[in-house]
Design an enzyme around this catalytic site. Structure first.
Site, PDB file in Angstrom:
ATOM      1  N   GLU A  25     -14.137  65.787 -67.034  1.00 45.67           N
ATOM      2  CA  GLU A  25     -14.141  64.753 -68.071  1.00 45.67           C
ATOM      3  C   GLU A  25     -12.737  64.214 -68.331  1.00 45.67           C
ATOM      4  OE1 GLU A  25     -16.866  63.556 -68.885  1.00 45.67           O
ATOM      5  OE2 GLU A  25     -18.089  65.147 -67.993  1.00 45.67           O
ATOM      6  N   THR A  53     -42.048  42.358 -84.956  1.00 46.98           N
ATOM      7  CA  THR A  53     -43.027  42.589 -86.024  1.00 46.98           C
ATOM      8  C   THR A  53     -42.384  42.446 -87.392  1.00 46.98           C
ATOM      9  OG1 THR A  53     -44.179  44.118 -84.536  1.00 46.98           O
ATOM     10  CG2 THR A  53     -44.755  44.210 -86.860  1.00 46.98           C
TER      11      THR A  53
END
Length: 663
Positions: free
Chosen positions: A440, A224
């Site tokens: 982690e 757009t």
């Protein structure tokens, strides 16, 4: 995004004033005039009442007449001294018509009874107007309501007209300078603009004006925005409309609006018509489960005829945008209707850098902002995502009372956009926090030590979104394809968290935190075997899944693509690939156990580590003090001079993205 105004936007104030004046006039007519009429009626409630002459003569004889007024020598209006009953009502003022005009005898009788006499000429004054006022009110009300019904009828019967908005001169212009990361699309659209400005340049060699251009790409890539840039660059009439504006509950309205839209286009030719989300009206006809209804199909038929039918619409270029080209009707996509299909894909590294520069050029940016590093850390992001990232960074800087947007603000905004907001209200037990830190840290150590992984970008145990912690890598540059070594390294990193839990806490204390890691690794392993042809046992053959569900827009079917033996072999190979990755991760963490403890300890202390921090830990050094977030500054910010956007180098879309391994 600028809003496209309607053609009458310049007369909005005039139109609003007209509506307000009509409303005021209506309420004056409805409220004020009846009130005035009531007041006049109330003032007339004590006015003269007509009586017969005999009653007047009798009261005069009884000396009950106080004063009289004679009009035109015969019409007499007067007042009794005492009220008398007339038709069941006590009256004092009266009016009577004398039998003889200008009678001397009548005057003598009045003088004999000492009656005050006044003479007036006959005139049509307020009495006549007041008498006619109710009739005038009813006539005016009827005329007003009739005009309102006619206006409403005009609106009611205008639903077949096009709802397209025509861009006017006072619309804020968006040009190609405001668009970055879509250079091929700009080149294609620039050619259409040049054709509109100088058609002889192309027609002298036999070329013709393109009928249409279809912008295809994922949501947020700037389709757009490109259309708005075309409107700003073309200098020609530009009509904008959404595909859903054609669809109504009334039969035939969509086709009528298509006809009216192209009639307006031919009246302003050469011009451009932009239809956003054309898949709302251009779906495949007769598509069964994925199809539409007759009204939509009739609208599509009319659109096909207008674009390339018996009568040509020369000078009208149709630009449409969609992120679902697979559901569009083939007749709509053929040359002669949409001559060009322009792919607006996610930007590459240089494209993302250009987009970030466009969005940062009007903001006060600190000197420590590295746009290239920021662009490298956002693979797969579209233009809308990058605009949101910059906006979040500016809002975060404002909340921190900064006078400029610092790199720390943009990095925090990037983490928020990619991983979700921090869950600061979530309280974790020390044991859970320690387990998450080792999970982690396992991902991070595998990423740093297994050859083939992308550079580690960040590892954190701060809960974000649905993850308790995240470790992810970022490629140094956009990648077209992925090698076998890189895939196997990615699988090893995915299992690094589970292996770290098992090594440190034992097999019995392994948690469910690796669920998403296992899901991600299993998907990669299955494609490794069945689609990419990297399994030695099966070879470079596309075997697909055991049962594939296809949705082609026409039918939903289940189809077996492999035999039972091949399916069993695929499952065996997938298990082998996963087992090899698990063993690779276990070997890497066992050899670098000291680094694993160091990374986990640093995570428990700082919660977030960068690639540089883990590099320091790998060298056996102590982490330097953390750099604080820039404090708030009192002086006003001075905007940084915008850096020119470099010419982006387009490359095929990135395969894969950042490796996310939530706990």
């Amino acid at each position: 995004m600028p809003v496209l105004p309607s053609p009458s936007s310049g007369n909005n104030k005039k139109g609003n004033w007209g509506r307000i004046s009509k409303t005021v006039a209506f309420w004056i007519l409805i409220i004020v005039i009846p009130v005035l009429f009531f007041e006049l009626s109330s003032t007339r409630s004590d006015q003269a009442v007509p009586v017969i002459y005999s009653t007047y003569d009798q009261q005069l004889a009884q000396d009950n007449v106080k004063r009289v007024t004679i009009q035109a020598g015969r019409q007499l209006t007067g007042e009794f001294k005492q009220r008398i009953p007339v038709n069941g009502k006590e009256i004092q003022k009266f009016t009577v018509k004398l039998p003889v005009e200008n009678s001397d005898d009548e005057l003598n009788r009045l003088r004999a009874h000492n009656v005050e006499i006044e003479a007036k000429e006959q005139s049509q004054t307020l009495g006549t107007v007041v008498t006619l006022l109710p009739y005038l009110f009813l006539i005016g009300l009827w005329v007003f309501l009739l005009r309102q019904m006619q206006a409403g009828g005009a609106k009611a019967f205008s639903f077949g007209k096009s709802k397209a908005k025509l861009l006017t001169g006072d619309t804020p212009k968006v040009t190609f300078a405001d668009v970055a990361g879509a250079d091929e699309a700009k080149v294609e659209l620039q050619e259409i603009i040049e054709f509109l400005k100088d058609p002889q340049k192309f027609t002298k060699l036999g070329g013709r004006l393109p009928k249409g251009a279809l912008l295809v790409g994922p949501p947020g890539t700037g389709k757009t925005l490109l259309a708005k840039a075309v409107a700003g660059e073309a200098g020609r009439p530009f009509f904008s409309m959404s595909g859903s504006d054609f669809v109504e509950m009334f039969v035939g309205v969509g086709a009528s609006r298509v006809r009216d839209l192209f009639e307006q286009g031919k009246a302003h030719a050469p011009c451009i018509i932009f239809i956003d989300e054309i898949d709302a009206v251009g779906r495949h006809r007769g598509a069964g489960l994925g199809g539409g209804h007759d009204e939509r199909e009739q609208t599509l038929n009319q659109l096909l005829v207008e674009m390339d039918g018996f009568e040509s619409n020369d000078g009208v270029i149709l630009i449409a945008a969609t992120n679902r080209p697979d559901v569009l009707d083939p007749a709509l996509l053929r040359p002669g209707r949409f001559d060009r299909q322009i792919v607006v894909d996610a930007p590459d590294l240089r494209g993302r850098e250009g987009i970030l520069r466009v969005h940062l050029r009007n903001k006060p940016v600190a000197d420590d902002v590295d746009i290239t590093t920021l662009a490298r850390g956002t693979p797969g992001m579209a233009g809308a995502d990058l605009a949101n990232l910059v906006n979040e960074g500016a809002l975060l800087a404002a909340r921190r009372n900064h006078d400029k947007v610092y790199m720390a603000d943009l990095e925090e905004a990037k983490d928020k956009v990619m991983l979700g907001a921090e869950r600061k209200s979530m309280v974790m037990k020390d044991e859970e926090k320690r387990l998450t830190a080792y999970h982690e840290a396992g991902h991070a150590v595998c990423a740093m030590t297994v050859a083939g992984n992308d550079p580690l970008h960040k590892v954190t145990i701060v809960p974000r979104g649905r993850a308790l912690g995240v470790a992810f890598t970022l490629p140094e540059d956009d990648r077209v394809s992925v090698t076998r070594q890189q895939l196997e390294a990615r699988l090893a990193m995915a299992y690094g968290g589970r292996v770290a839990e098992e090594l440190i806490f034992g097999r019995d204390r392994v948690t469910t935190g690796a669920a998403s890691d296992i899901q991600q690794a299993t998907g990669i392993a299955r494609r490794y075997v069945s689609q990419w042809g990297l399994s030695d046992a099966i070879g470079p053959v596309l075997v697909g899944d055991n049962e594939q569900e296809l949705f082609l827009g026409r039918e939903l079917q289940h189809r077996r693509e492999v035999s039972e033996k091949t399916a069993q072999l695929v499952d065996t190979e997938v298990s082998r690939v996963i087992a090899d990755a698990y063993a690779c991760a276990k070997k890497a963490l066992t050899e670098h156990l000291t680094l694993l403890h160091a990374v986990a300890g640093a995570l428990l202390e700082r919660e977030t580590l960068t690639r540089e921090d883990i590099g320091v830990l790998m060298r056996g050094e102590k982490l330097p003090p953390r750099v604080p977030i820039p404090p708030a500054s009192v002086p006003a910010a001075t905007p940084v001079t915008p850096v020119p956007v470099p010419e982006p180098r387009r490359s095929p879309p990135l395969l894969g993205g950042p490796e996310v391994a939530p706990a």
